[in-house]
Design a protein around this motif. Structure first.
Motif, short mmCIF file in Angstrom:
data_model
loop_
_atom_site.label_atom_id
_atom_site.label_comp_id
_atom_site.label_asym_id
_atom_site.label_seq_id
_atom_site.Cartn_x
_atom_site.Cartn_y
_atom_site.Cartn_z
N PHE A 15 0.55 -4.82 9.30
CA PHE A 15 1.32 -3.84 8.54
C PHE A 15 2.73 -3.68 9.10
CE2 PHE A 15 -1.51 -1.64 5.56
CZ PHE A 15 -2.73 -2.18 5.92
N GLY A 16 3.67 -3.44 8.21
CA GLY A 16 5.00 -3.02 8.62
C GLY A 16 4.99 -1.56 9.02
N GLN A 17 6.14 -1.09 9.44
CA GLN A 17 6.22 0.28 9.94
C GLN A 17 6.35 1.30 8.82
OE1 GLN A 17 8.61 -1.89 9.74
NE2 GLN A 17 10.64 -1.01 9.95
N PHE B 294 -4.28 1.04 -2.00
CA PHE B 294 -3.83 -0.30 -2.36
C PHE B 294 -3.01 -0.25 -3.64
CE2 PHE B 294 -3.96 -4.78 -3.01
CZ PHE B 294 -4.29 -5.01 -4.34
N GLN C 164 0.90 5.63 0.87
CA GLN C 164 0.20 6.78 1.45
C GLN C 164 0.99 8.03 1.13
OE1 GLN C 164 0.07 7.06 5.74
NE2 GLN C 164 -1.92 8.07 5.71
N ILE C 165 0.48 8.81 0.20
CA ILE C 165 1.07 10.11 -0.07
C ILE C 165 0.78 11.00 1.14
CG2 ILE C 165 0.96 12.15 -1.56
CD1 ILE C 165 0.32 10.17 -3.86
N LEU C 166 1.74 11.84 1.51
CA LEU C 166 1.63 12.63 2.73
C LEU C 166 0.31 13.37 2.81
CD1 LEU C 166 3.14 13.50 5.29
CD2 LEU C 166 3.99 15.47 4.00
N GLY C 167 -0.40 13.16 3.90
CA GLY C 167 -1.65 13.87 4.12
C GLY C 167 -2.84 13.26 3.43
N GLN C 168 -2.63 12.15 2.73
CA GLN C 168 -3.73 11.53 2.00
C GLN C 168 -4.03 10.13 2.54
OE1 GLN C 168 -3.41 11.84 -2.26
NE2 GLN C 168 -2.40 13.83 -2.16
N LYS C 169 -5.00 9.49 1.94
CA LYS C 169 -5.38 8.18 2.47
C LYS C 169 -4.45 7.09 1.96
CE LYS C 169 -8.89 7.27 -1.07
NZ LYS C 169 -10.33 6.96 -1.27
N VAL C 170 -4.56 5.96 2.60
CA VAL C 170 -3.77 4.80 2.23
C VAL C 170 -4.41 4.15 1.00
CG1 VAL C 170 -2.90 2.57 3.02
CG2 VAL C 170 -3.14 4.47 4.64
N MET D 75 4.76 7.25 1.66
CA MET D 75 5.05 6.18 2.61
C MET D 75 4.55 4.89 1.98
SD MET D 75 6.32 6.31 5.73
CE MET D 75 6.31 5.56 7.36
N TYR E 168 0.87 -1.18 0.00
CA TYR E 168 0.00 0.00 0.00
C TYR E 168 0.90 1.22 0.00
CZ TYR E 168 -3.94 -2.96 1.47
OH TYR E 168 -4.92 -3.92 1.53
N PHE F 132 3.73 0.96 2.57
CA PHE F 132 3.49 -0.04 3.61
C PHE F 132 3.41 -1.43 2.99
CE2 PHE F 132 2.72 2.56 7.26
CZ PHE F 132 2.15 3.73 6.80
#
Lengths: 116, 112
Positions: A107-109, A45, A37-43, A89, A35, A91
């Motif tokens: 999930f990983g970190q 797939f 996640q662009i900063l400030g946005q949703k996660v 980010m 997955y 994941f």
């Protein structure tokens, strides 16, 4: 407690370069995911992987992306020619059961990828 | 297509009070699972609670409970006795045939 491990935690790369993000899923898990996640946005797939092949991928997962399980433990995401908009980010997640439906994904970190 | 909507970008609550985070979803599947994930500043994704769509009983996990309204496609999270450690982004997620679909998230602030 078993956990999903991702390396590196932060990767800075030049635009156009290839990057490989690495993940070690929980050892008895059978389904693997990426997955982002662009900063400030949703996660969002990207891709799921089962039995050594992609089982589903999103529109984001274009020809620039590939996944591999090279040695039975690592699960990698490769971006061939990074673009600025790939900064996010990333994941990795894994889940246990053959019937993955509703099974908790661990999930990983995360790996923070910065493309400059 | 599956969608998840969280209409509250930000929420705040006094420590020890109760707060409810909203989530609505849409899916054409008859069997699915719903989840709430917590993302603290470390940005790790931590499962808070999950709900099987075929179960009418609302899931609870200690101070966390859900109000699952299947007909309305609503899945809200209630946090009782809020603690400073609850401060985080909370994501509602739907799992149908494999992948998780996430909402936009709600940033929860706990005021001491």
């Amino acid at each position: 407690e078993p956990e999903v491990t991702q390396t590196p935690s932060h990767q800075v790369t030049q635009m156009g370069q290839e990057v490989i993000l690495r993940c070690v899923p929980i050892s008895n898990h059978l389904y693997f995911y990426w997955y982002r996640q662009i900063l400030g946005q949703k996660v969002e797939f990207l891709v799921s992987f089962y039995n050594n092949e992609i089982s589903e991928k999103s529109e984001i997962f274009d020809d620039q992306f590939s996944v591999e399980r090279p040695d039975g433990s690592n699960f990698t995401l490769k971006i061939r020619s990074t673009k600025l908009e790939d900064s996010a980010m990333y994941f990795c997640a894994s889940s246990e059961e053959v019937s993955f439906f509703g099974t908790e994904a661990f999930f990983g970190q995360g790996t923070r990828l910065t493309v400059v | 297509a599956q969608t998840v909507t969280q209409s509250q970008p930000e929420m705040s609550v006094q420590e020890a009070e109760t707060v409810t985070l909203s989530c609505t979803y849409d899916t054409s599947e008859s069997d699915y699972y719903l989840f709430w994930y917590k993302q603290p500043p470390s940005r790790q994704m931590i499962l808070v609670i999950r709900q099987e769509a075929y179960k009418q009983q609302n899931a609870t996990e200690n101070r966390f409970s859900v109000n699952f309204q299947k007909a309305a496609k609503s899945f809200s999270l209630k946090i009782s006795d809020s603690q400073l450690g609850d401060a985080a982004m909370y994501f509602c997620a739907l799992q149908g045939a494999q992948k998780l679909v996430f909402g936009q998230g709600t940033r929860l602030t706990i005021n001491p």
